[in-house]
Design a protein around this motif. Structure first.
Motif, short mmCIF file in Angstrom:
data_model
loop_
_atom_site.label_atom_id
_atom_site.label_comp_id
_atom_site.label_asym_id
_atom_site.label_seq_id
_atom_site.Cartn_x
_atom_site.Cartn_y
_atom_site.Cartn_z
N PRO A 262 0.83 -1.22 0.00
CA PRO A 262 0.00 0.00 0.00
C PRO A 262 0.86 1.26 0.00
O PRO A 262 2.06 1.23 0.28
CB PRO A 262 -0.79 -0.14 1.30
N ASP A 263 0.23 2.38 -0.29
CA ASP A 263 0.88 3.68 -0.24
C ASP A 263 1.37 3.93 1.19
O ASP A 263 0.58 3.88 2.14
CB ASP A 263 -0.12 4.75 -0.65
N PRO A 264 2.67 4.19 1.39
CA PRO A 264 3.17 4.44 2.76
C PRO A 264 2.44 5.58 3.46
O PRO A 264 2.39 5.62 4.70
CB PRO A 264 4.65 4.77 2.53
N ALA A 265 1.89 6.52 2.67
CA ALA A 265 1.19 7.65 3.27
C ALA A 265 -0.03 7.21 4.08
O ALA A 265 -0.51 7.96 4.94
CB ALA A 265 0.76 8.64 2.19
N LEU A 266 -0.54 6.01 3.84
CA LEU A 266 -1.69 5.52 4.59
C LEU A 266 -1.32 5.20 6.04
O LEU A 266 -2.21 5.11 6.90
CB LEU A 266 -2.27 4.27 3.92
N GLY A 267 -0.04 4.97 6.29
CA GLY A 267 0.39 4.71 7.66
C GLY A 267 0.03 3.33 8.18
O GLY A 267 -0.06 3.12 9.40
N LEU A 268 -0.19 2.36 7.29
CA LEU A 268 -0.56 1.01 7.71
C LEU A 268 0.65 0.26 8.25
O LEU A 268 1.78 0.48 7.80
CB LEU A 268 -1.15 0.23 6.53
N ASN A 269 0.41 -0.60 9.21
CA ASN A 269 1.47 -1.48 9.70
C ASN A 269 1.56 -2.67 8.75
O ASN A 269 1.08 -3.77 9.04
CB ASN A 269 1.17 -1.94 11.12
N TYR A 270 2.17 -2.44 7.60
CA TYR A 270 2.20 -3.43 6.52
C TYR A 270 3.29 -4.46 6.79
O TYR A 270 4.46 -4.11 6.98
CB TYR A 270 2.43 -2.74 5.19
N ARG A 271 2.92 -5.73 6.74
CA ARG A 271 3.84 -6.82 7.08
C ARG A 271 4.19 -7.69 5.88
O ARG A 271 4.78 -8.76 6.04
CB ARG A 271 3.22 -7.68 8.18
#
Length: 380
Positions: A262-271
């Motif tokens: 996802p777009d880093p700007a979303l601020g998700l804890n992407y794993r």
């Protein structure tokens, strides 16, 4: 398993046509293949996900190149490229051109598959994707079974890929197409009711094969603070990544798995990507979906992944028919964190988790696919 595999009274030859993308689109066709093989049927599974390409190997150059100079395959390749160029990021093209690209894809695949698959060799031909389902209308002596994921015209419309006029035309075409099938199902029973109500389907050919799962013998366990997993596609128009981001800000222990990144700007804890086994480490599964009518009436494949590991499933309050999926916990954006807090009590969580796992047992593939075996037994 809830039932013991027994040999069929007569082995049938069955062809399954599907697009195995390694994600949700692979799950049901592979489950059907296993189910039928275990019952003694002769099953062939054809993957059409790279039908116009030189290779199906992930990451290979051949996936970018045309696979044949034959007119139909080469035209399909050109249509694929046109779709990427004209309908992915160009808003006007997405809304006005997708209709023509989709129908061209459908017709070209029908021609290619009809030429390359001797359908008359089979007792039953099952198709798992709308893109390839045209092959079922080529005049074969085999019985045809279209296991339709969901009403296609409405899905495409809610993805903003059709004008209003195109949507009406597409839906009329799809209605006639669905009525032509010998047997018709949808991925979830509420979609069948939706299609009969909104498309005016007669239901004469309807045989419901609900999505299923394989309940895990090793279930998730309670932990404090509870952790929430989102596992699945991050590219569909129906995911509502904005909602996922806002929920993650309201409750910090939300981990996101899937792709594309996802777009880093979303601020998700992407794993990153993970198999469903990672769900054993969590206490809740999360569904985010848009509010359009189709998704309110519909179903998410990841829902059953969560249930299979005994995870209570957090679902937007606007999704209907949750009585069909016990272990679901409706939330609003405002109530999201407080609902998790309420279920942070170990005893309350255990009750919800037991209900979720029991629902998974009731939706074991060996149960949900039984109508298919009964249909085969009925044929002389």
């Amino acid at each position: 398993m809830d039932s013991v595999s027994t040999p069929a009274s007569r082995a049938r030859r069955i062809l399954i046509v599907a697009q195995l993308d390694g994600y949700a689109n692979s799950v049901k066709p592979l489950a059907i293949e296993r189910f039928l093989r275990e019952r003694g049927h002769d099953v062939r599974l054809v993957d059409t996900s790279c039908l116009a390409r030189a290779s199906s190997e992930p990451g290979s150059l051949g996936r970018l190149l045309p696979g044949s100079a034959r007119p139909a395959r080469l035209t399909l390749y050109v249509n694929d490229v046109a779709s990427k160029v004209l309908t992915r990021r160009w808003t006007f093209g997405r809304r006005h051109v997708s209709y023509y690209v989709l129908l061209a894809d459908h017709r070209l695949r029908r021609r290619i598959l009809a030429d390359e698959l001797d359908l008359d060799e089979y007792d039953l031909v099952i198709c798992e994707t709308p893109y390839d389902a045209g092959v079922l209308t080529t005049g074969t002596s085999a019985r045809t079974f279209y296991d339709c994921p969901n009403p296609w015209a409405d899905e495409v419309f809610h993805e903003h890929r059709l004008t209003d006029r195109q949507h009406r035309r597409f839906r009329r075409w799809e209605t006639r197409f669905l009525e032509e099938m010998d047997h018709l199902s949808f991925s979830w029973e509420s979609y069948g009711r939706y299609a009969r109500e909104h498309y005016g389907l007669s239901g004469r050919n309807y045989v419901q094969l609900n999505w299923g799962c394989t309940p895990s013998a090793e279930r998730a366990r309670f932990a404090d603070p509870p952790r929430v997993a989102y596992l699945g596609s991050l590219s569909s128009q129906f995911i509502d990544l904005g909602l996922l981001a806002r929920l993650s800000r309201r409750y910090p222990h939300v981990d996101v798995y899937g792709g594309p990144p996802p777009d880093p700007a979303l601020g998700l804890n992407y794993r990153g990507y993970a198999s469903s086994e990672v769900l054993r480490q969590y206490q809740f599964g999360l569904i985010t979906c848009t509010r359009d009518l189709l998704r309110r009436e519909g179903f998410s494949a990841k829902h059953l992944h969560y249930l299979a590991y005994g995870l209570p499933v957090l679902v937007p309050h606007w999704r209907r028919h949750l009585d069909l999926l016990r272990g679901s916990v409706p939330y609003t954006e405002e109530s999201f964190a407080s609902i998790i807090d309420h279920l942070s009590d170990g005893a309350r969580w255990e009750r919800a988790a037991d209900e979720a796992h029991e629902q998974a047992r009731r939706l074991d593939w060996n149960r949900t696919l039984q109508p298919l075996e009964m249909l085969l037994e009925e044929r002389p």
